[in-house]
Design a protein around this motif. Structure first.
Motif, PDB file in Angstrom:
ATOM      1  N   PRO A   1      39.378  21.800  39.825  1.00 15.89           N
ATOM      2  CA  PRO A   1      39.536  22.643  38.640  1.00 15.89           C
ATOM      3  C   PRO A   1      38.201  23.003  38.014  1.00 15.89           C
ATOM      4  N   ILE A   2      38.180  24.133  37.331  1.00 17.57           N
ATOM      5  CA  ILE A   2      37.043  24.462  36.485  1.00 17.57           C
ATOM      6  C   ILE A   2      37.169  23.596  35.246  1.00 17.57           C
ATOM      7  N   ALA A   3      36.179  22.781  34.980  1.00 12.76           N
ATOM      8  CA  ALA A   3      36.216  21.906  33.816  1.00 12.76           C
ATOM      9  C   ALA A   3      34.881  21.984  33.093  1.00 12.76           C
ATOM     10  N   ASN A   4      34.928  22.019  31.789  1.00 15.39           N
ATOM     11  CA  ASN A   4      33.731  22.030  30.951  1.00 15.39           C
ATOM     12  C   ASN A   4      32.829  23.237  31.175  1.00 15.39           C
ATOM     13  N   VAL A   5      33.319  24.250  31.849  1.00 15.59           N
ATOM     14  CA  VAL A   5      32.458  25.398  32.106  1.00 15.59           C
ATOM     15  C   VAL A   5      32.096  26.104  30.802  1.00 15.59           C
TER      16      VAL A   5
ATOM     17  N   LEU B   1      35.122  35.984  32.018  1.00 20.33           N
ATOM     18  CA  LEU B   1      35.659  34.827  32.723  1.00 20.33           C
ATOM     19  C   LEU B   1      36.902  34.289  32.020  1.00 20.33           C
ATOM     20  N   VAL B   2      36.854  34.178  30.686  1.00 19.86           N
ATOM     21  CA  VAL B   2      38.010  33.703  29.931  1.00 19.86           C
ATOM     22  C   VAL B   2      39.205  34.619  30.166  1.00 19.86           C
ATOM     23  N   ALA B   3      38.978  35.942  30.133  1.00 18.24           N
ATOM     24  CA  ALA B   3      40.074  36.893  30.341  1.00 18.24           C
ATOM     25  C   ALA B   3      40.666  36.721  31.739  1.00 18.24           C
ATOM     26  N   PHE B   4      39.812  36.538  32.736  1.00 14.91           N
ATOM     27  CA  PHE B   4      40.306  36.347  34.094  1.00 14.91           C
ATOM     28  C   PHE B   4      41.145  35.073  34.184  1.00 14.91           C
ATOM     29  N   LEU B   5      40.626  33.979  33.627  1.00 14.32           N
ATOM     30  CA  LEU B   5      41.329  32.707  33.705  1.00 14.32           C
ATOM     31  C   LEU B   5      42.670  32.765  32.986  1.00 14.32           C
ATOM     32  N   GLU B   6      42.689  33.411  31.823  1.00 16.40           N
ATOM     33  CA  GLU B   6      43.937  33.522  31.071  1.00 16.40           C
ATOM     34  C   GLU B   6      44.993  34.273  31.875  1.00 16.40           C
ATOM     35  N   GLU B   7      44.555  35.243  32.672  1.00 15.56           N
ATOM     36  CA  GLU B   7      45.498  36.056  33.445  1.00 15.56           C
ATOM     37  C   GLU B   7      45.888  35.405  34.768  1.00 15.56           C
ATOM     38  N   HIS B   8      44.948  34.731  35.436  1.00 13.49           N
ATOM     39  CA  HIS B   8      45.172  34.318  36.819  1.00 13.49           C
ATOM     40  C   HIS B   8      45.246  32.813  37.063  1.00 13.49           C
ATOM     41  N   ALA B   9      44.950  32.011  36.073  1.00 14.87           N
ATOM     42  CA  ALA B   9      44.904  30.567  36.319  1.00 14.87           C
ATOM     43  C   ALA B   9      45.971  29.850  35.518  1.00 14.87           C
ATOM     44  N   SER B  10      46.378  28.713  36.028  1.00 17.08           N
ATOM     45  CA  SER B  10      47.262  27.863  35.242  1.00 17.08           C
ATOM     46  C   SER B  10      46.391  26.895  34.453  1.00 17.08           C
ATOM     47  N   LYS B  11      46.895  26.483  33.307  1.00 17.89           N
ATOM     48  CA  LYS B  11      46.126  25.604  32.435  1.00 17.89           C
ATOM     49  C   LYS B  11      46.929  24.335  32.212  1.00 17.89           C
ATOM     50  N   VAL B  12      46.342  23.210  32.587  1.00 22.31           N
ATOM     51  CA  VAL B  12      47.002  21.918  32.423  1.00 22.31           C
ATOM     52  C   VAL B  12      46.066  21.018  31.638  1.00 22.31           C
ATOM     53  N   ASP B  13      46.536  20.506  30.505  1.00 18.51           N
ATOM     54  CA  ASP B  13      45.728  19.635  29.651  1.00 18.51           C
ATOM     55  C   ASP B  13      44.372  20.254  29.319  1.00 18.51           C
ATOM     56  N   GLY B  14      44.359  21.560  29.070  1.00 15.92           N
ATOM     57  CA  GLY B  14      43.128  22.243  28.667  1.00 15.92           C
ATOM     58  C   GLY B  14      42.179  22.560  29.801  1.00 15.92           C
ATOM     59  N   VAL B  15      42.585  22.286  31.057  1.00 16.49           N
ATOM     60  CA  VAL B  15      41.721  22.558  32.212  1.00 16.49           C
ATOM     61  C   VAL B  15      42.365  23.639  33.056  1.00 16.49           C
ATOM     62  N   TYR B  16      41.575  24.672  33.394  1.00 16.05           N
ATOM     63  CA  TYR B  16      42.064  25.743  34.246  1.00 16.05           C
ATOM     64  C   TYR B  16      42.055  25.304  35.706  1.00 16.05           C
ATOM     65  N   HIS B  17      43.101  25.685  36.432  1.00 15.66           N
ATOM     66  CA  HIS B  17      43.193  25.384  37.860  1.00 15.66           C
ATOM     67  C   HIS B  17      43.296  26.696  38.621  1.00 15.66           C
ATOM     68  N   LEU B  18      42.478  26.850  39.642  1.00 16.51           N
ATOM     69  CA  LEU B  18      42.452  28.061  40.445  1.00 16.51           C
ATOM     70  C   LEU B  18      42.590  27.707  41.914  1.00 16.51           C
ATOM     71  N   ARG B  19      43.085  28.654  42.709  1.00 11.36           N
ATOM     72  CA  ARG B  19      43.228  28.397  44.133  1.00 11.36           C
ATOM     73  C   ARG B  19      41.903  28.562  44.878  1.00 11.36           C
TER      74      ARG B  19
END
Length: 190
Positions: free
Chosen positions: A127-131, A161-179
């Motif tokens: 996951p992307i964390a603390n970015v 980046l935030v806009a992309f993550l909000e649209e394409h990533a799932s967020k679990v416990d404040g951490v974005y997860h991407l494939r």
């Protein structure tokens, strides 16, 4: 450059190019590359991977934390991260950005298909964390140094980046997860 030697009772540090390690054949158990393999010149990446295999004992591990098999034409958060963190002062942003995307892509493809010298043990997305904390620190540092144009550019990239993550990533416990972002590659020497 020339290898540097620092000795202690339990630590032996040597600095050397990845493609020419001053180590004996089959002399170490583990090699670790953390967000560094893509910095090896692209024409030396395969040689560096062969060199890692040479110095590893049979069954030894090469561990990489790198971008996955990134498609150079794909717009994904990795491109924003590269643009955000990797454009040195005074460099052409677009040219430097393209160079890093190409280097990340080659590193990811090579680690995803390392040839018959290595067995892939893991190739897992992380996951992307603390970015955003890192981005905010870079932006604040740029502003404190009077580089307001650079800080503004970084703010725009962060927003993108935030806009992309909000649209394409799932967020679990404040951490974005991407494939397809940073990956953990664990290769075992065969």
């Amino acid at each position: 450059g020339e290898a540097k030697h620092i000795e202690s009772d339990i630590i032996h540090i040597q600095q050397a190019p990845a493609q020419q390690l001053p180590l004996d054949n089959a002399s170490i158990d583990t090699i670790l590359f953390v967000r560094s393999f893509h910095h090896i010149p692209s024409d030396l990446m395969e040689q560096s991977l062969r060199e890692a295999h040479r110095v590893l004992v049979p069954g030894g591990f090469a561990i990489f934390y790198e971008v996955g098999a990134l498609n150079e034409e794909t717009i994904d958060p990795t491109r924003s991260l590269i643009r955000l963190f990797h454009t040195p002062h005074g460099h052409n942003e677009n040219e430097h950005h393209h160079m890093h995307v190409v280097d990340h892509a080659k590193a990811g493809r090579l680690l995803s298909h390392p040839g018959d010298q290595f067995e892939i043990i893991r190739n897992d997305p992380l996951p992307i964390a603390n970015v955003f904390e890192s981005a905010d620190a870079c932006i604040a540092e740029s502003r404190s140094m009077g580089s307001h144009a650079k800080a503004d550019r970084m703010e725009r990239e962060k927003d993108r980046l935030v806009a992309f993550l909000e649209e394409h990533a799932s967020k679990v416990d404040g951490v974005y997860h991407l494939r397809s972002d940073m990956r953990l590659f664990i290769l075992r020497a065969v």
